[in-house]
Structures are given as C-alpha cells and as structure tokens.
Write a protein that holds these residues in place. Sequence first.
Motif, PDB file in Angstrom:
ATOM      1  N   ASN A 170       6.554  -3.513   4.036  1.00 53.00           N
ATOM      2  CA  ASN A 170       5.810  -3.959   2.855  1.00 53.00           C
ATOM      3  C   ASN A 170       4.558  -3.127   2.594  1.00 53.00           C
ATOM      4  O   ASN A 170       3.814  -3.409   1.650  1.00 53.00           O
ATOM      5  CB  ASN A 170       5.405  -5.430   3.024  1.00 53.00           C
ATOM      6  N   ALA A 171       4.325  -2.117   3.433  1.00 54.65           N
ATOM      7  CA  ALA A 171       3.191  -1.188   3.265  1.00 54.65           C
ATOM      8  C   ALA A 171       1.851  -1.917   3.175  1.00 54.65           C
ATOM      9  O   ALA A 171       1.009  -1.602   2.335  1.00 54.65           O
ATOM     10  CB  ALA A 171       3.408  -0.303   2.042  1.00 54.65           C
ATOM     11  N   LYS A 172       1.667  -2.897   4.062  1.00 47.62           N
ATOM     12  CA  LYS A 172       0.399  -3.622   4.091  1.00 47.62           C
ATOM     13  C   LYS A 172      -0.571  -2.964   5.071  1.00 47.62           C
ATOM     14  O   LYS A 172      -0.160  -2.273   6.007  1.00 47.62           O
ATOM     15  CB  LYS A 172       0.638  -5.077   4.504  1.00 47.62           C
ATOM     16  N   ARG A 173      -1.851  -3.221   4.844  1.00 46.23           N
ATOM     17  CA  ARG A 173      -2.864  -2.699   5.761  1.00 46.23           C
ATOM     18  C   ARG A 173      -2.871  -3.530   7.044  1.00 46.23           C
ATOM     19  O   ARG A 173      -2.777  -4.752   7.005  1.00 46.23           O
ATOM     20  CB  ARG A 173      -4.250  -2.724   5.122  1.00 46.23           C
ATOM     21  N   HIS A 174      -3.002  -2.842   8.176  1.00 51.99           N
ATOM     22  CA  HIS A 174      -3.054  -3.502   9.478  1.00 51.99           C
ATOM     23  C   HIS A 174      -4.310  -3.063  10.227  1.00 51.99           C
ATOM     24  O   HIS A 174      -4.795  -1.937  10.056  1.00 51.99           O
ATOM     25  CB  HIS A 174      -1.819  -3.154  10.316  1.00 51.99           C
TER      26      HIS A 174
END
Length: 327
Positions: A170-174
């Motif tokens: 989902n190409a989320k920031r981690h």
Amino acid sequence: MEEPNFWSESAHAQEIISEMNQIKIWTAPYQELKRSFEDIRDLLPEAYEYQEEKLLTELLTDLSRIDKELEELEVRRMLSGEMDSKDCYLSINAGAGGTEACDWAQMLSRMYQRWGAKRGWKVEMVDYVEGEVAGLKSVTIKFQGNFAYGYAKAEKGVHRLVRISPFDSNAKRHTSFASIDVVPEITDDIAIDIRPEDIRIDTFRSSGAGGQHVNKTDSAVRITHLATGIVVSCQNQRSQLQNKETCFKMLRSKLYELEVLEREKKLDQLQGEKKEIAWGNQIRNYVFQPYTLVTDTRTKLKSSNIQGIMDGEIDEFVNAYLKEFSS
C-alpha cells in the motif's frame, strides 16, 4: 631506548615502545601538517608574484586539505578517555517493526562498514543473525584502527528511520528503530576475571557463507555470562577455537563496559544526573519520505545528504557530538 640495557627486560621495553607509538599517533600528524603549512607559506608569495596559476591552485588545494586535517586533529584531542584509542565492537539490533526494522539494521550495517573503510580502519563482521524475511535481526562489527572506540562511541543509542516501506504493497510510511551499542576491545593490560563456572558455552552451525567447512561443522560459538545475562556469539572464523577466542574478547569488553557503567552510576549519584543514551532515547532521525533529512537530536545538526550519509559519510555528526559532549 638508546640505553645499552634497554632490552634487558623485554616486557618493560615493549611497554615503552607501546607508549611511544601512542605518542606518535599525536605528534607525527601534527609535525607533518606543520611542515606542509610552512612549505605553502614559503611558496605562496612567489606564486602570487609571478602569477603561477597552476601552482596557486595546487597550493590553495593543499591549504584546504591541511585545514580539514587540522580540524580532525582538534576533534581527536577530545578523545582523552582511557579506552578511546582502542579497537571496538559495534553491535546493531533491530527494534520494533519486524521485517522493516531488520532491513533498517542491514542498512545501518552497510553504512557503518563503509564509514570504517573511509577512516582507513580494518572492518570485520564478527557475527550476525538474519531476519526471517529480509535484513538482519542483529550484527556485530569489529573496527580496528586508531581511536576506533573514541569515534564510534558517538553512535551509541537508538536510530529511527521514516520511509515508504518497500515491503508494504500500500506504499504507506513506516517508522523503524535500531539500537547501536559500542564497546572497546579489552586488551591483556586490563584485568577482567571470567571464571569457568560463570559461563555457558554453546556451539552451533554457522548460517552464513564460508564454504563447506563452515556449513557442515558446529564451528560457531555462543557464550552466556550467567551472572549478568550477557550473550556474545561469533561465526565468522573457520574454526571453533578461533570463534571461541573472539567470543571471550567480546565478553571481556562487555563486562568491562558494565563495570564502567556501574562506576559512572555511583558518580552520578554523587554529582547529579547526567544525560544517558539508552533504548527509547533516539539519538538520530533519518527521514527518506516525503523529504530527505537526517537530524541528530543531541547536537541538533541536520543534513539533507541522505545518500552520502548512508554511504558512510557520518563524520560531520560524529565530530559534532564529540565537540559538544567530550570532556
């Protein structure tokens, strides 16, 4: 050393030579910089008078180099601790974040290995545990070189990464964490007593590359110090005996560090609380997205050169820390 009976007591002679070599670490670079500066000082007026453009360029380049090396010597002056001149072990442990944290630990391992190589140190990966999917759960690197511990100790603490995870569809920031610990290698001139009944020694098969011998024998060694719970392991050597010797060196180093911390704790009680670097107190933030920025929370130094930093160009941060916190 010029006395006729200098070598009559070999052990004492070796101590003198070792002390002399330690002094030369300081005096030799200074004398070389002084000679270079005096040469430039003598040549510059003539180069300006006759407009020797090529010579002027070379002299000004050398002057810039001297200025940089002089600053390095000034930083080294701050490394006056008992252990600062020693070789050291730098350990990286992945924190919360699963695969993402393990990948971050591997990225830091690459950064520090490149940093050590840039400083001209001998860099050796002593032990590592791979992540279940990718990266490293933990890794221990040995630095051998002038003032390795003095410089590397500036990296102790928690390092935080913020980026868009390559493991997230989902190409989320981690956000990921890894802790860095650094201990000096304790040499034979410092007595650290390890009793056989205080340790447990386990052997196991190495997990990494190294040929058929490494992969088919229980050459890797793990030593547990029962009283303190300290665990050290080594798997990079070909023989079990060599790995055991390296483990004992690391254990002695960690026990010495524990002893020093106990002494400092007692001093803190007498002198007041000092700033500590411990798990949960991040010392540096690395932001990859939506912008690129590395920030040291102790010195407030910032840099957007994220690629250079991950390639080992961290001296700016190390020197800033030493200037602010070294006595």
